[in-house]
Design a protein around this motif. Structure first.
Motif: not given
Length: 847
Positions: A400-414, A419-429
Motif C-alpha cells: 500500500e503506497n509503495y511500488l518497486a519494479v525491476l528489470g534486467g539482463a545477464a550476458l555471457n560474453t567472450r 549483469g545489468a538491471d534497474v529498479t524503479r520505486s515510488q512511495a507516497s504517504g
C-alpha cells in the motif's frame, strides 16, 4: 562374516564352481545358468544334488525396489517385478512401462516397432524381449539391477538426475538441534560474571510437512531472555521443483534484497534439479561426421567427454563451474581428424541455462519487532534463460503506497559475464519529519555485476559490482521503517562498489584482493574496507602476508579508521598415529597506531577416530602503550550423542572459562536418539544387535545399545550412501547389509533398516554314523528349513546360531537317504583363546 552382504548359497555355489573347475556357457543352458561337472567332486558327486546351484540366482517372485544401472551408470531406484515360470509363460524380470524413459531407453529407435508396441501394451515390460541385445543382470546380494543397452537405443540421460519417485519424505519425527555454552569471567577488581547462551533449531515432520522454529536463549545477572527467530511450515511442490512456505520466513535475495516476512511463499528450489542443471553452464552444439568423441576442456582440464553419433549433437548437462573460463571443445572423428572450437563461459548469479527458469512469489507482512506497524506486501520475481548468451529477469514488490519494479539482463560474453538491471520505486504517504524524506518519493537504483577468468594470467575476477541509487529511491526495508516507526533510522545507500580478485602466481604462490566502498544519502562520509594478501606454500609449511584497512564514515578521528598488517607462519607436525593433523602457527600483527601482537598456537586432533581436538596458545600484545600477556587452551571431545568443549584463558587481572555442548535430540515412534552432529536432513539407522559398530557420518558416531544411530547432514535430493563399519560390534552379529543408498527430501528424517543375524559363530566338525562326513556342499538347515551354512572340506561347517537353535538337519538332495539330523557333541579345544569356538557333531539318519 560381518557385512559381506553375500548369501551362504551364493558363496558356496562360487566355491563349488572353483572346486569343480567346469562351468558350461550360457549358450548350452538358460541365460545365467551353469552346470557343474560332478566328476570333480568327492565320490564322483553322484550323491550330491547340485540343481539348486545350477539355476541363476534370482530374487523371489514379487516386486523389488532395486538400484538400477544402465551401461554402468546409476539412473535411480526402480520397482522391478519378478514373475516365476507358469503355465502361461516363462519366468521374466520386468520394469514398469512408465519407467522406461527414465532408464534412458528411446523406444522409437528399437527395431520391429509393431512387436515393440505390442509388448508395451502390458504394464510390466521385459526389456530383453524388446531386443535380444539388451542384457539384464540382477545382483541378489546388493539388490541392484544392471542393464546393458546398445548405445543406438539410448536417449539423452541427464547427468546426476535422481527420479523424484525416489525422493524419500521420511518418517514422522521431531527434533531439537542445540548449541549451548556457559561463560565465566573472573576479574580481580570486580569479581566474577556468568552468562549462559543456547541457540535452538527445532522441527516436526508430519505427512510431508516440515514445521520449523529457531530461537536463542540467554541469561546473565540482569535476567533471562528468549528471542524467537522464525517459525514456519514448508512442503515440497515436486511438479514445480519448488518449496511452499507458510509462516515467518525470508524472501529470496537473488534480485531484490532478502526481507523477513510473515506470510506465504512459493519459490523455485534449485536443489531439486540434477547437478548438471543447476547454476549456469552453456549449451554446447556441434556436428560430427562419424561416430566421434567429444572432449570439453576448461582451463586445460578435461571436464566432459562423450561419444556421439554422426550428425548434429547437443550437450546441455555440463556441471556448473562458476567463472572458471571458456570451454574448448574438441571433436575427434573416427578417422583421427580433429575439429576444435571455443564456447564462451563466464557466470554471474543471474545467468541461467537456455530454456531454464526460476521464480518466486511471496505475500505477507514485513517482519521487524522494532516496528509498530510493519506494512503488508506482495513480491514476485522471474528469470528465464533465452540462450547461452542472454538471460532476462524481472520482479516487482507491491505494498500500500509503495511500488518497486525491476528489470534486467545477464550476458555471457567472450570478455566475461555481465549483469545489468534497474529498479524503479515510488512511495507516497511518507512522514515529513524525517530529514531528506518528502511525502512522495520516486527514484531508481542501477546495478552492474561482472565476473571473468583471464586464462592468459589465471586471474579469477570473482565479482566486480557497482550500484548507484538516486536520492528518491527507497527500498522496501526503507519504506517499512518509515511507515512502521515514528523515529526511523535510515541508511539509504547512494553508491556501492565491491571487488573480489584472486591471482595465482605459479603452483604455490597466490595473491588476493577484495574490498568494498559505499556512501549514503542520510549521512556524510564513506565506509571503506579492503584487504590484500599473498601466500606461498612450501614443503615444510606455509607463509602468508596480508594488509587490511577499514574506515567508517570518513571522519578525521583515528577511532574511525585502522590499518593492520599480518604475517602468519604455519608448520604441520607429526606426533605419531594417535596425534594427527597437528599444526604450529605463529602470527604477528601490527597496526598503524603502533599496536602490535604476537601469537603462537598448537592445534590438532587425537584419538583413534580423531574424537579429541585440542588447542594451546600464548599471546603477547601492546595496546595504547600497555603490554599484556594471554595464555590459554581448549579441548573438544566428540562422542556419538554430543560434542563437548571446554576452554580456559588467563591474563593480567582476569581469567575466563567456557563450557559448551552441541548436538541434536530426535524423537520418533521407536524412541529417542542423540547425535553430536547437526543438520536439518537426517537418517535414523536401525540394526538389531549391532551396538558398537561405527557409522560413517564423520561425527565419531556408533550404534547405541539398541543398535540405533542418528545420522545428520544428509544432502537433500541427492543419493547419500550411509555406511556401517562392523568393527566394534559383537562377533555374534552378522550384518547382511552394511551400506544403503537413500535420497531424502529437504528436511526429511529417513529410516534405514539394516538386516542382521544374531548368534554365535561356531565351527562344527561333522561326522556321519559310518565315521565319514556328509557330502561336500550339503546344506545345514534350521528347524524351520532356513539355510544356516554348508558342509565344506573334511566335514567342517561354519554356522551362526542362537542360544536355542532347535533341531538342525543336513540335506544334500530331495531323495530318501539324502538327509540326516545333526546332534551336537562336545566342544573341541582351540589353540588360543581368540580362536573361533569349535564343536563336534554327529549326523544321524532319520531326519
Amino acid at each position: 562374516m560381518k557385512g559381506d552382504g553375500k548369501s551362504p548359497v551364493r558363496w558356496m555355489a562360487l566355491s563349488i564352481g572353483i572346486a569343480g573347475g567346469s562351468w558350461v556357457g550360457s549358450s548350452a543352458v538358460a541365460d545365467g545358468d551353469v552346470i557343474f561337472d560332478r566328476g570333480f567332486l568327492r565320490d564322483g558327486g553322484q550323491a550330491l544334488d547340485l540343481a539348486r546351484f545350477e539355476a541363476a540366482p534370482v530374487l523371489p517372485p514379487g516386486t523389488q525396489r532395486l538400484d538400477t544401472f544402465v551401461n554402468q551408470r546409476p539412473v535411480g531406484r526402480f520397482d522391478v517385478t519378478i514373475e516365476a515360470e507358469s503355465e502361461h509363460g516363462p519366468a521374466r524380470t520386468c520394469f514398469r512401462r512408465d519407467d522406461l524413459p527414465a532408464l534412458g531407453l528411446d523406444l522409437r529407435r528399437l527395431p520391429e516397432q509393431e512387436r515393440v508396441q505390442h509388448l508395451l501394451a502390458a504394464d510390466c515390460v521385459d526389456l530383453r524381449q524388446l531386443d535380444p541385445n539388451i542384457a539384464l543382470d540382477v545382483d541378489v546380494s546388493a539388490l541392484t539391477a544392471h542393464l546393458a543397452i546398445p548405445q543406438a537405443y539410448i536417449g539423452r540421460l541427464v547427468r546426476g538426475m535422481v527420479d523424484p519417485q525416489d525422493w524419500d519424505e521420511g518418517i514422522t519425527a521431531g527434533f531439537v538441534g542445540y548449541n549451548a555454552s556457559a561463560f565465566r569471567n573472573q576479574l580481580d577488581q570486580t569479581g566474577g560474571h556468568e552468562r549462559y547462551y543456547a541457540s535452538l533449531n527445532g522441527g516436526l515432520n508430519v505427512a510431508g510437512w516440515r514445521l520449523r522454529h529457531n530461537g536463542t536463549y540467554s541469561r546473565d545477572e540482569q535476567g533471562s531472555e528468549y528471542q524467537a527467530g522464525s517459525t514456519y511450515a514448508q512442503h515440497d511442490l515436486t511438479a514445480l521443483k519448488a518449496q511452499g512456505t507458510l509462516g515467518e520466513y525470508f524472501t529470496p535475495g537473488d534480485l531484490f534484497d532478502a526481507m523477513p516476512f510473515t506470510g506465504v511463499a512459493l519459490a523455485s528450489d534449485e536443489r531439486m534439479l540434477p547437478d548438471s542443471q543447476r547454476g549456469f553452464a552453456p549449451t554446447v552444439r556441434g556436428s560430427a561426421d562419424t561416430n566421434a568423441q567429444v572432449s570439453i576442456r576448461q582451463a586445460g582440464n578435461l571436464v566432459y567427454q562423450t561419444t556421439v553419433a554422426p550428425g548434429p549433437f547437443v550437450i546441455d548437462d555440463l556441471y556448473n563451474t562458476g567463472y572458471a573460463g571458456d570451454l574448448e571443445v574438441t571433436i575427434t572423428e573416427a578417422d583421427g581428424r580433429e575439429k576444435t572450437f571455443t564456447v564462451p563461459y563466464a557466470s554471474v548469479s543471474q545467468l541461467l541455462r537456455p530454456g531454464n527458469s526460476r521464480f518466486s512469489l511471496a505475500a505477507g507482512r514485513y517482519r521487524d519487532d522494532q516496528l509498530d506497524a510493519p506494512p503488508a506486501f506482495v513480491q514476485g520475481t522471474y528469470r528465464y534463460g533465452l540462450s547461452n548468451d542472454l538471460t532476462l529477469y524481472t520482479g516487482s514488490t507491491l505494498a500500500e503506497n509503495y511500488l518497486a519494479v525491476l528489470g534486467g539482463a545477464a550476458l555471457n560474453t567472450r570478455f566475461g559475464a555481465l549483469g545489468a538491471d534497474v529498479t524503479r520505486s515510488q512511495a507516497s504517504g511518507l512522514p515529513t519529519q524525517v530529514q531528506g524524506i518528502e511525502p512522495r518519493m520516486r527514484g531508481q537504483s542501477y546495478r552492474l555485476t561482472y565476473s571473468e577468468r583471464l586464462d592468459a594470467t589465471g586471474t579469477n575476477l570473482a565479482i566486480a559490482a557497482y550500484r548507484f541509487s538516486s536520492e528518491g529511491y527507497l527500498s522496501m526495508a526503507n519504506f517499512a521503517a518509515l511507515k512502521g516507526s515514528d523515529f526511523p533510522t535510515l541508511y539509504r545507500e547512494r553508491n556501492r562498489i565491491q571487488l573480489d580478485l584472486d591471482q595465482p602466481l605459479g603452483d604455490s604462490l597466490s595473491l588476493f584482493v577484495n574490498g568494498m566502498r559505499q556512501n549514503y544519502w542520510d549521512r556524510s562520509g564513506t565506509d571503506t574496507t579492503y584487504q590484500a594478501g599473498i601466500g606461498k606454500t612450501f614443503g615444510w609449511g606455509a607463509l602468508s602476508f596480508s594488509a587490511s584497512r577499514t574506515r567508517q564514515g570518513g571522519g578525521n578521528r583515528r577511532d574511525d579508521e585502522q590499518t593492520q598488517y599480518l604475517a602468519t607462519l604455519s608448520v604441520p607436525l607429526s606426533f605419531g598415529e594417535r596425534l594427527t593433523g597437528a599444526y604450529l602457527r605463529t602470527s604477528a600483527a601490527y597496526t598503524d597506531s603502533r599496536d602490535r601482537s604476537l601469537q603462537t598456537s598448537l592445534s590438532g586432533s587425537a584419538g583413534e577416530t580423531g574424537q579429541f581436538g585440542y588447542s594451546l596458545y600464548q599471546s603477547s600484545n601492546r595496546d595504547e602503550g600497555q603490554r599484556g600477556e594471554t595464555r590459554g587452551g581448549s579441548l573438544q571431545y566428540t562422542t556419538s550423542p554430543v560434542a563437548l568443549g571446554f576452554s580456559a584463558s588467563s591474563g593480567e587481572g582476569y581469567s575466563q572459562y567456557t563450557a559448551s555442548a552441541r548436538g541434536t535430540v530426535l524423537g520418533y515412534a521407536d524412541g529417542v536418539l542423540f547425535s553430536a552432529g547437526q543438520g536439518e536432513t537426517m537418517g535414523v539407522i536401525q540394526a538389531a544387535g549391532g551396538q558398537g559398530a561405527r557409522v560413517g557420518s564423520g561425527h565419531n558416531s556408533h550404534l547405541d545399545g539398541q543398535g540405533k544411530a542418528l545420522v545428520t547432514g544428509l544432502s537433500p535430493y541427492r543419493r547419500n550412501e550411509v555406511l556401517i563399519d562392523p568393527k566394534g560390534a559383537s562377533d555374534d552379529v552378522e550384518f547382511k547389509v552394511s551400506s544403503q543408498v537413500v535420497t531424502p527430501r529437504q528436511g526429511a528424517v529417513v529410516k534405514l533398516d539394516y538386516r542382521t543375524t544374531i548368534g554365535r559363530a561356531l565351527l562344527l566338525q561333522v561326522s556321519g554314523e559310518d565315521g565319514g562326513s556328509p557330502p561336500f556342499g550339503a546344506e545345514v538347515l534350521s528347524a524351520a528349513g532356513e539355510p544356516l551354512g554348508m558342509i565344506g572340506q573334511a566335514g567342517l561347517a561354519l554356522l551362526r546360531i542362537g542360544e536355542d537353535p532347535g533341531p538342525l538337519q543336513v540335506r544334500w538332495g530331495g531323495e530318501v537317504g539324502q538327509s540326516c539330523r545333526l546332534v551336537m557333541g562336545e566342544p573341541i579345544a582351540t589353540d588360543s583363546p581368540g580362536d573361533m569356538p569349535r564343536r563336534s557333531a554327529r549326523c544321524l539318519a532319520g531326519a
